[in-house]
Design a protein around this motif. Sequence first.
Motif, PDB file in Angstrom:
ATOM      1  N   ASN A 149       0.827  -1.207   0.000  1.00 43.50           N
ATOM      2  CA  ASN A 149       0.000   0.000   0.000  1.00 43.50           C
ATOM      3  C   ASN A 149       0.864   1.261   0.000  1.00 43.50           C
ATOM      4  O   ASN A 149       0.538   2.251  -0.669  1.00 43.50           O
ATOM      5  N   ALA A 150       1.989   1.233   0.741  1.00 44.46           N
ATOM      6  CA  ALA A 150       2.875   2.403   0.787  1.00 44.46           C
ATOM      7  C   ALA A 150       3.590   2.618  -0.539  1.00 44.46           C
ATOM      8  O   ALA A 150       3.888   3.760  -0.915  1.00 44.46           O
ATOM      9  N   LEU A 151       3.866   1.548  -1.280  1.00 45.79           N
ATOM     10  CA  LEU A 151       4.584   1.678  -2.547  1.00 45.79           C
ATOM     11  C   LEU A 151       3.743   2.337  -3.644  1.00 45.79           C
ATOM     12  O   LEU A 151       4.269   2.645  -4.720  1.00 45.79           O
ATOM     13  N   ARG A 152       2.460   2.552  -3.391  1.00 46.27           N
ATOM     14  CA  ARG A 152       1.637   3.254  -4.375  1.00 46.27           C
ATOM     15  C   ARG A 152       2.070   4.703  -4.536  1.00 46.27           C
ATOM     16  O   ARG A 152       1.782   5.328  -5.567  1.00 46.27           O
ATOM     17  N   ASN A 153       2.740   5.244  -3.530  1.00 41.49           N
ATOM     18  CA  ASN A 153       3.232   6.622  -3.610  1.00 41.49           C
ATOM     19  C   ASN A 153       4.631   6.704  -4.204  1.00 41.49           C
ATOM     20  O   ASN A 153       5.218   7.788  -4.230  1.00 41.49           O
ATOM     21  N   PHE A 154       5.169   5.567  -4.645  1.00 43.47           N
ATOM     22  CA  PHE A 154       6.490   5.543  -5.251  1.00 43.47           C
ATOM     23  C   PHE A 154       6.356   5.321  -6.753  1.00 43.47           C
ATOM     24  O   PHE A 154       5.414   4.670  -7.208  1.00 43.47           O
ATOM     25  N   ALA A 155       7.310   5.855  -7.493  1.00 42.28           N
ATOM     26  CA  ALA A 155       7.323   5.671  -8.943  1.00 42.28           C
ATOM     27  C   ALA A 155       8.357   4.643  -9.371  1.00 42.28           C
ATOM     28  O   ALA A 155       8.173   3.962 -10.380  1.00 42.28           O
ATOM     29  N   CYS A 156       9.446   4.517  -8.610  1.00 45.69           N
ATOM     30  CA  CYS A 156      10.507   3.580  -8.977  1.00 45.69           C
ATOM     31  C   CYS A 156      11.288   3.190  -7.728  1.00 45.69           C
ATOM     32  O   CYS A 156      11.154   3.816  -6.667  1.00 45.69           O
ATOM     33  N   ILE A 187       7.834   0.993 -10.845  1.00 38.92           N
ATOM     34  CA  ILE A 187       6.800   0.195 -10.176  1.00 38.92           C
ATOM     35  C   ILE A 187       5.410   0.773 -10.414  1.00 38.92           C
ATOM     36  O   ILE A 187       4.486   0.525  -9.636  1.00 38.92           O
ATOM     37  N   ILE A 188       5.256   1.534 -11.480  1.00 39.82           N
ATOM     38  CA  ILE A 188       3.938   2.087 -11.828  1.00 39.82           C
ATOM     39  C   ILE A 188       3.218   1.079 -12.705  1.00 39.82           C
ATOM     40  O   ILE A 188       3.721   0.658 -13.747  1.00 39.82           O
ATOM     41  N   GLU A 189       2.027   0.687 -12.254  1.00 42.50           N
ATOM     42  CA  GLU A 189       1.187  -0.276 -12.982  1.00 42.50           C
ATOM     43  C   GLU A 189       1.978  -1.544 -13.323  1.00 42.50           C
ATOM     44  O   GLU A 189       2.174  -1.892 -14.486  1.00 42.50           O
ATOM     45  N   CYS A 190       2.453  -2.210 -12.291  1.00 46.99           N
ATOM     46  CA  CYS A 190       3.240  -3.428 -12.507  1.00 46.99           C
ATOM     47  C   CYS A 190       2.739  -4.525 -11.580  1.00 46.99           C
ATOM     48  O   CYS A 190       2.068  -4.260 -10.570  1.00 46.99           O
ATOM     49  N   ASP A 191       3.047  -5.757 -11.942  1.00 49.63           N
ATOM     50  CA  ASP A 191       2.743  -6.928 -11.119  1.00 49.63           C
ATOM     51  C   ASP A 191       4.065  -7.410 -10.547  1.00 49.63           C
ATOM     52  O   ASP A 191       4.822  -8.125 -11.204  1.00 49.63           O
ATOM     53  N   MET A 192       4.342  -7.039  -9.302  1.00 52.29           N
ATOM     54  CA  MET A 192       5.658  -7.267  -8.704  1.00 52.29           C
ATOM     55  C   MET A 192       5.540  -8.182  -7.494  1.00 52.29           C
ATOM     56  O   MET A 192       4.676  -7.990  -6.632  1.00 52.29           O
ATOM     57  N   ASN A 193       6.401  -9.181  -7.421  1.00 47.66           N
ATOM     58  CA  ASN A 193       6.492 -10.055  -6.250  1.00 47.66           C
ATOM     59  C   ASN A 193       7.375  -9.389  -5.203  1.00 47.66           C
ATOM     60  O   ASN A 193       8.468  -8.904  -5.516  1.00 47.66           O
ATOM     61  N   VAL A 194       6.908  -9.380  -3.962  1.00 45.76           N
ATOM     62  CA  VAL A 194       7.620  -8.724  -2.868  1.00 45.76           C
ATOM     63  C   VAL A 194       8.092  -9.777  -1.885  1.00 45.76           C
ATOM     64  O   VAL A 194       7.343 -10.677  -1.508  1.00 45.76           O
ATOM     65  N   ASP A 195       9.364  -9.655  -1.454  1.00 44.51           N
ATOM     66  CA  ASP A 195       9.946 -10.594  -0.499  1.00 44.51           C
ATOM     67  C   ASP A 195      10.669  -9.808   0.583  1.00 44.51           C
ATOM     68  O   ASP A 195      11.006  -8.631   0.389  1.00 44.51           O
ATOM     69  N   PHE A 196      10.899 -10.466   1.745  1.00 48.65           N
ATOM     70  CA  PHE A 196      11.545  -9.810   2.872  1.00 48.65           C
ATOM     71  C   PHE A 196      12.764 -10.600   3.319  1.00 48.65           C
ATOM     72  O   PHE A 196      12.773 -11.832   3.298  1.00 48.65           O
ATOM     73  N   ASP A 197      13.796  -9.857   3.750  1.00 45.56           N
ATOM     74  CA  ASP A 197      14.922 -10.435   4.470  1.00 45.56           C
ATOM     75  C   ASP A 197      14.677 -10.261   5.969  1.00 45.56           C
ATOM     76  O   ASP A 197      13.821  -9.478   6.384  1.00 45.56           O
ATOM     77  N   ALA A 198      15.434 -10.990   6.782  1.00 43.64           N
ATOM     78  CA  ALA A 198      15.315 -10.841   8.235  1.00 43.64           C
ATOM     79  C   ALA A 198      15.728  -9.423   8.634  1.00 43.64           C
ATOM     80  O   ALA A 198      16.711  -8.889   8.129  1.00 43.64           O
ATOM     81  N   PRO A 199      14.969  -8.781   9.519  1.00 39.57           N
ATOM     82  CA  PRO A 199      15.300  -7.404   9.910  1.00 39.57           C
ATOM     83  C   PRO A 199      16.654  -7.324  10.611  1.00 39.57           C
ATOM     84  O   PRO A 199      17.158  -8.307  11.165  1.00 39.57           O
ATOM     85  N   LEU A 200      17.232  -6.131  10.581  1.00 45.34           N
ATOM     86  CA  LEU A 200      18.483  -5.900  11.302  1.00 45.34           C
ATOM     87  C   LEU A 200      18.243  -6.049  12.804  1.00 45.34           C
ATOM     88  O   LEU A 200      17.261  -5.520  13.343  1.00 45.34           O
TER      89      LEU A 200
END
Length: 313
Positions: A149-156, A187-200
């Motif tokens: 949801n937060a990435l909607r305000n990002f363009a790249c 990342i505008i109008e894209c189908d992107m898979n999101v993954d996470f690493d272990a936090p610091l």
Amino acid sequence: HRRSRLQFFNMFDHPMPRAFQNRFSTQYRCYSVSMLAGPNDRSDVEKGGKIIMPPSALDQLSRLNITYPMLFKLTNKNSDRMTHCGVLEFVADEGICYLPHWMMQNLLLEEGGLVQVESVNLMVATYSKFQPQSPDFLDITNPKAVLENALRNFACLTTGDVIAINYNEKIYELRVMETKPDKAVSIIECDMNVDFDAPLGYKEPERPTQHHEEPAEEESDPSNYEMDIGFRAFTGSGNRLDGKKKGIEPSPAPIGPSDIKRGIPNYDFKIGKITFIRNSRPQPRKTEEDDSVSSFIAFSGEGQSLRKKGRKP
């Protein structure tokens, strides 16, 4: 005159390169959004990856044959740091652009620092991996949905950047560990898979090690049981009144299996049920007494006479 005329026209026979015509490149002094003058609150710029540019930039971009959406490469030549962004509005003062605070940190820019802005074309993202910079990010109920949801305000996105998202009035920082198919993607109008690493600073909770030991076979020999070392009556030595030492050695009774303390297994145990054993020894059934009571008949005994039979009075 003919030569000069030909030379004059030959200057325009070779048009300017197409790449140069489509390229927007200029320098601005960058400031935080909090420095933007005006009655409108522009704190929304801090929640994304877009900048505010002056109106003259829009005039130049409209004259160029650029592709949409408009994406830009920001470079700090003093520190050799770069990132990518989109544009939100063209309302800044001339010669000035306004950046989110996290973007200025990535570029190592201070207030009023010079930044190079160039128009670029980026490939559409298919995959990205993030590393939260604090374990607090795992306290969010659904961190993946919050990030998307937060990435909607990002363009790249640019590999290596530390972006900042705002959720529940708290700022969470995430490092972009990987992007596909390139190190900088749109990342505008894209189908992107999101993954996470272990936090610091995250440590996995230690799980108790379970030792699977085979249950020992039940010992039937009472001599192998642990002997009771508690109090036993009449096991001490005695004293004689005549002072002799004969026959005063203690002779304790041998310990039988009934004297050994052992737990009473509850074979009817069920999970979630507590059983209080009031009396561990089963009461003997009084079958013999019951039979005698049921066979009792009053006045059924034999009588005795005081006089002996066969004597005459």
